[in-house]
Design a protein around this motif. Structure first.
Motif, PDB file in Angstrom:
ATOM      1  N   LYS A  14      -6.633 -10.084  11.108  1.00  0.00           N
ATOM      2  CA  LYS A  14      -6.121  -9.519   9.850  1.00  0.00           C
ATOM      3  C   LYS A  14      -4.600  -9.734   9.836  1.00  0.00           C
ATOM      4  O   LYS A  14      -3.884  -9.153  10.635  1.00  0.00           O
ATOM      5  CB  LYS A  14      -6.456  -8.025   9.746  1.00  0.00           C
ATOM      6  CG  LYS A  14      -5.610  -7.250   8.733  1.00  0.00           C
ATOM      7  CD  LYS A  14      -5.841  -7.597   7.292  1.00  0.00           C
ATOM      8  CE  LYS A  14      -4.681  -7.333   6.361  1.00  0.00           C
ATOM      9  NZ  LYS A  14      -3.967  -6.099   6.370  1.00  0.00           N
ATOM     10  N   GLY A  17      -0.059  -9.060   4.692  1.00  0.00           N
ATOM     11  CA  GLY A  17       0.606  -9.786   3.611  1.00  0.00           C
ATOM     12  C   GLY A  17       2.091  -9.496   3.637  1.00  0.00           C
ATOM     13  O   GLY A  17       2.922 -10.397   3.471  1.00  0.00           O
ATOM     14  N   GLU A  18       2.404  -8.232   3.889  1.00  0.00           N
ATOM     15  CA  GLU A  18       3.810  -7.821   3.885  1.00  0.00           C
ATOM     16  C   GLU A  18       4.624  -8.613   4.909  1.00  0.00           C
ATOM     17  O   GLU A  18       5.775  -8.970   4.659  1.00  0.00           O
ATOM     18  CB  GLU A  18       3.886  -6.329   4.184  1.00  0.00           C
ATOM     19  CG  GLU A  18       5.079  -5.670   3.567  1.00  0.00           C
ATOM     20  CD  GLU A  18       5.039  -4.165   3.748  1.00  0.00           C
ATOM     21  OE1 GLU A  18       4.143  -3.534   3.172  1.00  0.00           O
ATOM     22  OE2 GLU A  18       5.906  -3.654   4.469  1.00  0.00           O
ATOM     23  N   ARG A  61       0.218  -4.522  -4.758  1.00  0.00           N
ATOM     24  CA  ARG A  61      -0.763  -3.544  -4.278  1.00  0.00           C
ATOM     25  C   ARG A  61      -1.231  -2.713  -5.459  1.00  0.00           C
ATOM     26  O   ARG A  61      -0.422  -2.277  -6.280  1.00  0.00           O
ATOM     27  CB  ARG A  61      -0.143  -2.611  -3.238  1.00  0.00           C
ATOM     28  CG  ARG A  61       0.018  -3.218  -1.868  1.00  0.00           C
ATOM     29  CD  ARG A  61       0.182  -2.123  -0.806  1.00  0.00           C
ATOM     30  NE  ARG A  61       0.227  -2.694   0.525  1.00  0.00           N
ATOM     31  CZ  ARG A  61       1.348  -2.927   1.205  1.00  0.00           C
ATOM     32  NH1 ARG A  61       2.499  -2.619   0.668  1.00  0.00           N
ATOM     33  NH2 ARG A  61       1.294  -3.444   2.416  1.00  0.00           N
ATOM     34  N   LYS A 162      -5.474  -6.857  14.340  1.00  0.00           N
ATOM     35  CA  LYS A 162      -4.596  -6.551  13.200  1.00  0.00           C
ATOM     36  C   LYS A 162      -3.164  -6.942  13.565  1.00  0.00           C
ATOM     37  O   LYS A 162      -2.500  -6.280  14.367  1.00  0.00           O
ATOM     38  CB  LYS A 162      -4.663  -5.076  12.815  1.00  0.00           C
ATOM     39  CG  LYS A 162      -3.725  -4.759  11.643  1.00  0.00           C
ATOM     40  CD  LYS A 162      -3.890  -3.357  11.127  1.00  0.00           C
ATOM     41  CE  LYS A 162      -2.728  -2.923  10.245  1.00  0.00           C
ATOM     42  NZ  LYS A 162      -2.846  -3.258   8.845  1.00  0.00           N
ATOM     43  N   THR A 164       0.516  -7.257  12.596  1.00  0.00           N
ATOM     44  CA  THR A 164       1.340  -6.570  11.612  1.00  0.00           C
ATOM     45  C   THR A 164       2.804  -6.555  12.042  1.00  0.00           C
ATOM     46  O   THR A 164       3.187  -7.265  12.968  1.00  0.00           O
ATOM     47  CB  THR A 164       0.745  -5.163  11.355  1.00  0.00           C
ATOM     48  OG1 THR A 164       1.478  -4.535  10.333  1.00  0.00           O
ATOM     49  CG2 THR A 164       0.745  -4.294  12.607  1.00  0.00           C
ATOM     50  N   TYR A 170       1.170   4.049  16.563  1.00  0.00           N
ATOM     51  CA  TYR A 170       2.092   5.087  17.025  1.00  0.00           C
ATOM     52  C   TYR A 170       1.599   6.475  16.597  1.00  0.00           C
ATOM     53  O   TYR A 170       0.741   6.596  15.715  1.00  0.00           O
ATOM     54  CB  TYR A 170       3.488   4.838  16.442  1.00  0.00           C
ATOM     55  CG  TYR A 170       4.266   3.742  17.146  1.00  0.00           C
ATOM     56  CD1 TYR A 170       5.338   4.057  17.979  1.00  0.00           C
ATOM     57  CD2 TYR A 170       3.922   2.404  16.988  1.00  0.00           C
ATOM     58  CE1 TYR A 170       6.060   3.057  18.645  1.00  0.00           C
ATOM     59  CE2 TYR A 170       4.640   1.404  17.644  1.00  0.00           C
ATOM     60  CZ  TYR A 170       5.701   1.729  18.467  1.00  0.00           C
ATOM     61  OH  TYR A 170       6.406   0.753  19.122  1.00  0.00           O
ATOM     62  N   ASP A 173       4.311   6.969  11.756  1.00  0.00           N
ATOM     63  CA  ASP A 173       4.860   5.673  11.320  1.00  0.00           C
ATOM     64  C   ASP A 173       6.219   5.447  11.993  1.00  0.00           C
ATOM     65  O   ASP A 173       7.180   6.166  11.704  1.00  0.00           O
ATOM     66  CB  ASP A 173       5.006   5.678   9.785  1.00  0.00           C
ATOM     67  CG  ASP A 173       5.443   4.316   9.246  1.00  0.00           C
ATOM     68  OD1 ASP A 173       5.850   3.453  10.051  1.00  0.00           O
ATOM     69  OD2 ASP A 173       5.360   4.115   8.026  1.00  0.00           O
ATOM     70  N   VAL A 175       8.435   3.321  11.552  1.00  0.00           N
ATOM     71  CA  VAL A 175       9.503   2.915  10.623  1.00  0.00           C
ATOM     72  C   VAL A 175      10.193   4.164  10.060  1.00  0.00           C
ATOM     73  O   VAL A 175      11.394   4.176   9.818  1.00  0.00           O
ATOM     74  CB  VAL A 175       8.917   2.043   9.484  1.00  0.00           C
ATOM     75  CG1 VAL A 175       9.954   1.716   8.435  1.00  0.00           C
ATOM     76  CG2 VAL A 175       8.299   0.765  10.055  1.00  0.00           C
TER      77      VAL A 175
HETATM   78  N1  LIG Z   1       0.720   5.655  13.033  1.00  0.00           N
HETATM   79  C1  LIG Z   1       1.258   4.451  12.739  1.00  0.00           C
HETATM   80  N2  LIG Z   1       1.452   3.525  13.715  1.00  0.00           N
HETATM   81  C2  LIG Z   1       1.969   2.317  13.419  1.00  0.00           C
HETATM   82  N3  LIG Z   1       2.320   1.927  12.173  1.00  0.00           N
HETATM   83  C3  LIG Z   1       2.134   2.798  11.154  1.00  0.00           C
HETATM   84  C4  LIG Z   1       1.599   4.100  11.393  1.00  0.00           C
HETATM   85  N4  LIG Z   1       1.512   4.740  10.208  1.00  0.00           N
HETATM   86  C5  LIG Z   1       1.970   3.901   9.265  1.00  0.00           C
HETATM   87  N5  LIG Z   1       2.350   2.727   9.838  1.00  0.00           N
HETATM   88  C6  LIG Z   1       2.898   1.612   9.056  1.00  0.00           C
HETATM   89  O1  LIG Z   1       1.823   0.751   8.743  1.00  0.00           O
HETATM   90  C7  LIG Z   1       2.342  -0.554   8.586  1.00  0.00           C
HETATM   91  C8  LIG Z   1       1.247  -1.547   8.848  1.00  0.00           C
HETATM   92  O2  LIG Z   1       0.634  -1.795   7.733  1.00  0.00           O
HETATM   93  P1  LIG Z   1       0.601  -3.305   7.210  1.00  0.00           P
HETATM   94  O3  LIG Z   1       1.672  -3.469   6.217  1.00  0.00           O
HETATM   95  O4  LIG Z   1       0.488  -4.289   8.288  1.00  0.00           O
HETATM   96  O5  LIG Z   1      -0.763  -3.254   6.694  1.00  0.00           O
HETATM   97  P2  LIG Z   1      -1.240  -3.530   5.330  1.00  0.00           P
HETATM   98  O6  LIG Z   1      -0.901  -2.385   4.445  1.00  0.00           O
HETATM   99  O7  LIG Z   1      -2.643  -3.853   5.563  1.00  0.00           O
HETATM  100  O8  LIG Z   1      -0.358  -4.808   4.968  1.00  0.00           O
HETATM  101  P3  LIG Z   1      -0.582  -5.730   3.744  1.00  0.00           P
HETATM  102  O9  LIG Z   1      -1.108  -4.878   2.668  1.00  0.00           O
HETATM  103  O10 LIG Z   1       0.748  -6.265   3.453  1.00  0.00           O
HETATM  104  O11 LIG Z   1      -1.513  -6.725   4.284  1.00  0.00           O
HETATM  105  C9  LIG Z   1       3.425  -0.675   9.604  1.00  0.00           C
HETATM  106  O12 LIG Z   1       4.425  -1.569   9.172  1.00  0.00           O
HETATM  107  C10 LIG Z   1       3.933   0.752   9.783  1.00  0.00           C
HETATM  108  O13 LIG Z   1       5.182   0.941   9.172  1.00  0.00           O
END
Ligand SMILES: Nc1ncnc2c1ncn2[C@@H]1O[C@H](COP(=O)(O)OP(=O)(O)OP(=O)(O)O)[C@@H](O)[C@H]1O
Ligand SMILES: O=c1ccn([C@@H]2O[C@H](COP(=O)(O)O)[C@@H](O)[C@H]2O)c(=O)[nH]1
Length: 240
Positions: A14, A17-18, A61, A162, A164, A170, A173, A175
Protein backbone atom coordinates in the motif's frame (compact mmCIF):
# COMPACT_ATOMS: atom_id res chain seq x y z
CA UNK A 1 25.08 -11.78 7.23
CA UNK A 2 21.78 -10.72 5.59
CA UNK A 3 19.28 -13.35 4.52
CA UNK A 4 19.43 -13.98 0.75
CA UNK A 5 15.95 -15.50 0.52
CA UNK A 6 12.97 -13.14 0.77
CA UNK A 7 10.64 -13.62 3.72
CA UNK A 8 7.59 -13.26 1.46
CA UNK A 9 6.71 -14.65 -1.95
CA UNK A 10 3.76 -12.33 -2.66
CA UNK A 11 3.18 -8.91 -1.09
CA UNK A 12 0.47 -6.29 -1.21
CA UNK A 13 2.18 -2.93 -1.06
CA UNK A 14 0.00 0.00 0.00
CA UNK A 15 1.67 3.17 -1.22
CA UNK A 16 0.61 6.42 0.38
CA UNK A 17 -0.69 8.89 -2.17
CA UNK A 18 0.38 11.70 0.10
CA UNK A 19 3.98 10.46 0.03
CA UNK A 20 3.97 10.87 -3.78
CA UNK A 21 4.00 14.66 -3.30
CA UNK A 22 7.54 14.55 -1.92
CA UNK A 23 8.24 18.10 -0.77
CA UNK A 24 5.58 19.58 -3.06
CA UNK A 25 2.21 20.80 -1.81
CA UNK A 26 0.09 18.78 -4.24
CA UNK A 27 0.27 16.13 -6.96
CA UNK A 28 3.04 13.82 -8.06
CA UNK A 29 6.69 14.69 -7.60
CA UNK A 30 8.59 13.02 -10.42
CA UNK A 31 11.81 12.34 -8.50
CA UNK A 32 9.80 10.87 -5.62
CA UNK A 33 7.79 8.48 -7.76
CA UNK A 34 10.97 7.39 -9.57
CA UNK A 35 12.66 6.69 -6.25
CA UNK A 36 9.67 4.65 -5.01
CA UNK A 37 9.66 2.62 -8.21
CA UNK A 38 13.40 1.99 -7.85
CA UNK A 39 12.66 0.47 -4.42
CA UNK A 40 10.00 -1.78 -5.99
CA UNK A 41 12.43 -2.86 -8.72
CA UNK A 42 14.81 -4.07 -6.00
CA UNK A 43 12.24 -6.42 -4.47
CA UNK A 44 11.12 -7.82 -7.83
CA UNK A 45 14.79 -8.68 -8.48
CA UNK A 46 14.71 -11.17 -5.59
CA UNK A 47 11.63 -12.85 -7.08
CA UNK A 48 8.88 -11.34 -4.95
CA UNK A 49 5.46 -10.97 -6.60
CA UNK A 50 4.28 -7.39 -6.07
CA UNK A 51 0.74 -6.01 -6.10
CA UNK A 52 0.25 -2.34 -5.27
CA UNK A 53 -2.69 -0.36 -3.96
CA UNK A 54 -2.08 3.35 -4.39
CA UNK A 55 -3.76 6.06 -2.31
CA UNK A 56 -5.04 9.41 -3.53
CA UNK A 57 -4.33 11.82 -0.67
CA UNK A 58 -1.90 13.86 -2.80
CA UNK A 59 -4.80 14.84 -5.09
CA UNK A 60 -8.18 14.50 -3.41
CA UNK A 61 -9.83 12.94 -0.37
CA UNK A 62 -13.59 12.54 -0.11
CA UNK A 63 -13.59 13.85 3.41
CA UNK A 64 -12.25 17.20 2.10
CA UNK A 65 -15.13 17.52 -0.38
CA UNK A 66 -17.62 16.51 2.29
CA UNK A 67 -16.28 19.11 4.71
CA UNK A 68 -17.06 21.95 2.25
CA UNK A 69 -20.60 20.78 1.56
CA UNK A 70 -20.22 18.29 -1.31
CA UNK A 71 -22.25 15.14 -1.39
CA UNK A 72 -19.88 12.69 0.33
CA UNK A 73 -20.37 9.78 -2.08
CA UNK A 74 -19.66 12.07 -5.07
CA UNK A 75 -16.54 13.35 -3.33
CA UNK A 76 -15.43 9.78 -2.65
CA UNK A 77 -15.78 8.89 -6.34
CA UNK A 78 -13.52 11.87 -7.06
CA UNK A 79 -11.05 10.44 -4.55
CA UNK A 80 -11.17 7.07 -6.30
CA UNK A 81 -10.49 8.78 -9.64
CA UNK A 82 -7.48 10.47 -8.02
CA UNK A 83 -6.07 7.01 -7.26
CA UNK A 84 -6.51 6.08 -10.94
CA UNK A 85 -4.33 9.06 -11.90
CA UNK A 86 -1.68 7.99 -9.40
CA UNK A 87 -1.86 4.41 -10.68
CA UNK A 88 -1.28 5.57 -14.26
CA UNK A 89 1.72 7.65 -13.19
CA UNK A 90 3.10 4.75 -11.18
CA UNK A 91 2.72 2.26 -14.02
CA UNK A 92 4.36 4.71 -16.41
CA UNK A 93 7.31 5.19 -14.04
CA UNK A 94 7.57 1.40 -13.67
CA UNK A 95 7.61 0.98 -17.41
CA UNK A 96 10.45 3.51 -17.68
CA UNK A 97 12.47 1.44 -15.19
CA UNK A 98 11.90 -1.84 -17.02
CA UNK A 99 9.05 -3.30 -14.98
CA UNK A 100 5.90 -4.58 -16.66
CA UNK A 101 2.92 -3.13 -14.82
CA UNK A 102 -0.80 -3.68 -15.25
CA UNK A 103 -3.31 -1.23 -13.80
CA UNK A 104 -6.66 -2.73 -12.78
CA UNK A 105 -9.51 -0.47 -11.71
CA UNK A 106 -12.32 -1.25 -9.29
CA UNK A 107 -14.57 1.17 -11.19
CA UNK A 108 -15.42 0.84 -14.89
CA UNK A 109 -13.14 3.11 -16.94
CA UNK A 110 -12.18 0.70 -19.71
CA UNK A 111 -10.83 3.22 -22.20
CA UNK A 112 -8.18 4.12 -19.65
CA UNK A 113 -7.36 0.97 -17.67
CA UNK A 114 -8.62 -2.58 -17.54
CA UNK A 115 -11.18 -3.61 -14.94
CA UNK A 116 -10.22 -5.58 -11.84
CA UNK A 117 -10.74 -9.28 -12.50
CA UNK A 118 -9.26 -11.47 -9.78
CA UNK A 119 -8.07 -14.44 -11.90
CA UNK A 120 -6.44 -12.05 -14.35
CA UNK A 121 -4.63 -10.27 -11.51
CA UNK A 122 -3.39 -13.63 -10.21
CA UNK A 123 -2.20 -14.56 -13.69
CA UNK A 124 -0.25 -11.30 -14.02
CA UNK A 125 1.42 -11.86 -10.66
CA UNK A 126 2.43 -15.41 -11.63
CA UNK A 127 3.93 -13.94 -14.82
CA UNK A 128 6.07 -11.56 -12.78
CA UNK A 129 4.12 -8.44 -13.72
CA UNK A 130 3.43 -5.79 -11.11
CA UNK A 131 -0.29 -5.26 -10.62
CA UNK A 132 -1.46 -1.80 -9.57
CA UNK A 133 -4.94 -1.78 -8.11
CA UNK A 134 -6.68 1.54 -8.74
CA UNK A 135 -9.93 3.10 -7.50
CA UNK A 136 -9.75 1.53 -4.06
CA UNK A 137 -12.59 -0.87 -3.32
CA UNK A 138 -14.82 0.82 -5.93
CA UNK A 139 -17.20 1.92 -3.17
CA UNK A 140 -17.59 5.28 -1.44
CA UNK A 141 -17.10 5.56 2.33
CA UNK A 142 -14.06 3.31 2.22
CA UNK A 143 -10.33 4.01 1.97
CA UNK A 144 -7.41 2.63 0.01
CA UNK A 145 -6.14 1.08 3.26
CA UNK A 146 -9.27 -1.06 3.28
CA UNK A 147 -8.73 -1.76 -0.43
CA UNK A 148 -5.21 -2.95 0.45
CA UNK A 149 -6.62 -5.33 3.08
CA UNK A 150 -9.31 -6.54 0.66
CA UNK A 151 -7.06 -7.08 -2.34
CA UNK A 152 -4.32 -8.50 -0.14
CA UNK A 153 -6.70 -11.15 1.16
CA UNK A 154 -8.14 -11.83 -2.33
CA UNK A 155 -4.78 -12.44 -3.99
CA UNK A 156 -3.37 -14.49 -1.13
CA UNK A 157 -0.66 -11.98 -0.23
CA UNK A 158 1.38 -13.07 2.78
CA UNK A 159 1.53 -9.55 4.18
CA UNK A 160 0.21 -6.04 3.61
CA UNK A 161 3.09 -3.59 3.59
CA UNK A 162 1.91 -0.08 4.33
CA UNK A 163 4.55 2.26 2.95
CA UNK A 164 4.00 5.69 4.36
CA UNK A 165 5.67 8.90 5.52
CA UNK A 166 6.23 7.72 9.11
CA UNK A 167 8.42 4.78 10.11
CA UNK A 168 5.83 2.74 11.98
CA UNK A 169 2.83 2.79 14.27
CA UNK A 170 3.12 5.18 17.20
CA UNK A 171 1.20 5.63 20.44
CA UNK A 172 -0.20 8.83 18.82
CA UNK A 173 0.29 10.63 15.51
CA UNK A 174 4.04 11.44 15.67
CA UNK A 175 3.53 14.44 13.36
CA UNK A 176 1.28 16.05 15.96
CA UNK A 177 2.74 14.59 19.16
CA UNK A 178 6.56 14.53 19.35
CA UNK A 179 6.41 12.54 22.61
CA UNK A 180 4.71 9.58 20.85
CA UNK A 181 6.71 6.35 20.87
CA UNK A 182 6.87 3.67 18.19
CA UNK A 183 5.62 0.13 18.63
CA UNK A 184 7.85 -2.69 17.45
CA UNK A 185 4.72 -4.83 17.15
CA UNK A 186 1.13 -4.87 18.38
CA UNK A 187 -2.05 -6.87 17.78
CA UNK A 188 -4.97 -5.77 15.60
CA UNK A 189 -7.17 -5.64 18.70
CA UNK A 190 -4.69 -3.29 20.38
CA UNK A 191 -4.51 -1.07 17.28
CA UNK A 192 -8.32 -0.87 17.07
CA UNK A 193 -9.00 -0.37 20.77
CA UNK A 194 -6.32 2.34 21.03
CA UNK A 195 -7.83 4.13 18.02
CA UNK A 196 -4.45 4.48 16.31
CA UNK A 197 -5.01 6.72 13.30
CA UNK A 198 -2.37 5.20 11.06
CA UNK A 199 -5.04 3.07 9.33
CA UNK A 200 -8.79 2.88 9.56
CA UNK A 201 -10.46 0.30 11.79
CA UNK A 202 -12.16 -1.40 8.81
CA UNK A 203 -8.77 -2.24 7.30
CA UNK A 204 -7.42 -3.50 10.63
CA UNK A 205 -10.55 -5.63 11.24
CA UNK A 206 -10.46 -7.20 7.78
CA UNK A 207 -6.78 -8.13 8.13
CA UNK A 208 -7.40 -9.45 11.64
CA UNK A 209 -10.25 -11.68 10.45
CA UNK A 210 -8.19 -12.98 7.52
CA UNK A 211 -5.05 -13.35 9.69
CA UNK A 212 -3.19 -11.16 7.22
CA UNK A 213 -0.36 -9.30 8.98
CA UNK A 214 0.40 -5.65 8.23
CA UNK A 215 3.82 -4.06 8.41
CA UNK A 216 3.95 -0.28 8.53
CA UNK A 217 7.23 1.28 7.45
CA UNK A 218 8.70 4.43 5.91
CA UNK A 219 8.80 4.74 2.13
CA UNK A 220 11.02 7.78 2.60
CA UNK A 221 13.81 5.68 4.17
CA UNK A 222 16.09 4.31 1.42
CA UNK A 223 16.14 0.51 1.21
CA UNK A 224 13.41 0.01 3.83
CA UNK A 225 11.08 -1.91 1.47
CA UNK A 226 13.85 -4.36 0.57
CA UNK A 227 14.76 -4.83 4.24
CA UNK A 228 11.11 -5.56 5.08
CA UNK A 229 10.83 -8.08 2.26
CA UNK A 230 14.04 -9.78 3.39
CA UNK A 231 12.53 -10.24 6.83
CA UNK A 232 14.54 -7.62 8.66
CA UNK A 233 12.99 -5.81 11.60
CA UNK A 234 11.83 -2.56 10.02
CA UNK A 235 8.85 -0.46 11.12
CA UNK A 236 5.94 -1.96 13.06
CA UNK A 237 4.25 -5.34 12.70
CA UNK A 238 0.49 -5.53 13.34
CA UNK A 239 -0.67 -9.12 13.76
CA UNK A 240 -3.65 -11.26 14.78
N1 LIG B 1 -0.73 6.27 15.73
C1 LIG B 1 -0.11 6.69 14.60
N2 LIG B 1 1.10 6.19 14.25
C2 LIG B 1 1.70 6.59 13.11
N3 LIG B 1 1.18 7.50 12.25
C3 LIG B 1 -0.04 8.02 12.54
C4 LIG B 1 -0.73 7.65 13.73
N4 LIG B 1 -1.91 8.31 13.75
C5 LIG B 1 -1.96 9.06 12.64
N5 LIG B 1 -0.83 8.89 11.91
C6 LIG B 1 -0.60 9.60 10.65
O1 LIG B 1 -1.02 8.75 9.61
C7 LIG B 1 -0.28 9.06 8.45
C8 LIG B 1 -0.24 7.86 7.55
O2 LIG B 1 -1.26 7.91 6.75
P1 LIG B 1 -0.99 7.94 5.17
O3 LIG B 1 -1.04 9.34 4.72
O4 LIG B 1 0.16 7.12 4.77
O5 LIG B 1 -2.12 7.09 4.81
P2 LIG B 1 -3.23 7.39 3.89
O6 LIG B 1 -4.18 8.32 4.55
O7 LIG B 1 -3.68 6.05 3.53
O8 LIG B 1 -2.44 8.12 2.72
P3 LIG B 1 -3.03 8.45 1.32
O9 LIG B 1 -4.46 8.72 1.52
O10 LIG B 1 -2.28 9.63 0.89
O11 LIG B 1 -2.71 7.24 0.56
C9 LIG B 1 1.09 9.40 8.94
O12 LIG B 1 1.72 10.32 8.08
C10 LIG B 1 0.86 9.94 10.35
O13 LIG B 1 1.02 11.33 10.40
O1 LIG C 1 -12.43 2.20 -1.53
C1 LIG C 1 -12.27 3.44 -1.58
C2 LIG C 1 -11.00 4.03 -1.62
C3 LIG C 1 -10.88 5.39 -1.68
N1 LIG C 1 -12.00 6.18 -1.71
C4 LIG C 1 -11.87 7.63 -1.87
O2 LIG C 1 -10.61 7.98 -2.42
C5 LIG C 1 -9.90 8.88 -1.55
C6 LIG C 1 -8.44 8.63 -1.64
O3 LIG C 1 -8.12 7.42 -0.95
P1 LIG C 1 -7.17 7.42 0.34
O4 LIG C 1 -7.33 6.10 0.97
O5 LIG C 1 -7.61 8.55 1.25
O6 LIG C 1 -5.80 7.66 -0.19
C7 LIG C 1 -10.54 8.64 -0.19
O7 LIG C 1 -10.39 9.76 0.65
C8 LIG C 1 -11.99 8.40 -0.56
O8 LIG C 1 -12.61 9.62 -0.82
C9 LIG C 1 -13.24 5.59 -1.63
O9 LIG C 1 -14.26 6.29 -1.62
N2 LIG C 1 -13.35 4.23 -1.59
Amino acid sequence: MPNAIPAHKRILLKLSGEALMGDDQFGINRATIERMVAEIVEVTKVGVQVAVVIGGGNIFRGVAGGSVGMDRATADYMGMLATVMNALALADAMDKQGLTARVMSAIGIEQVVEPYVRPKALQYLEEGKVVVFAAGTGNPFFTTDTAAALRGAEIGAEVVLKATKVDGVYTADPVKDPSATRYDKLTFDEAISRNLGIMDATAFALCRDQKLPIRVFSIVKPGALKRVVMGENEGTLVYA
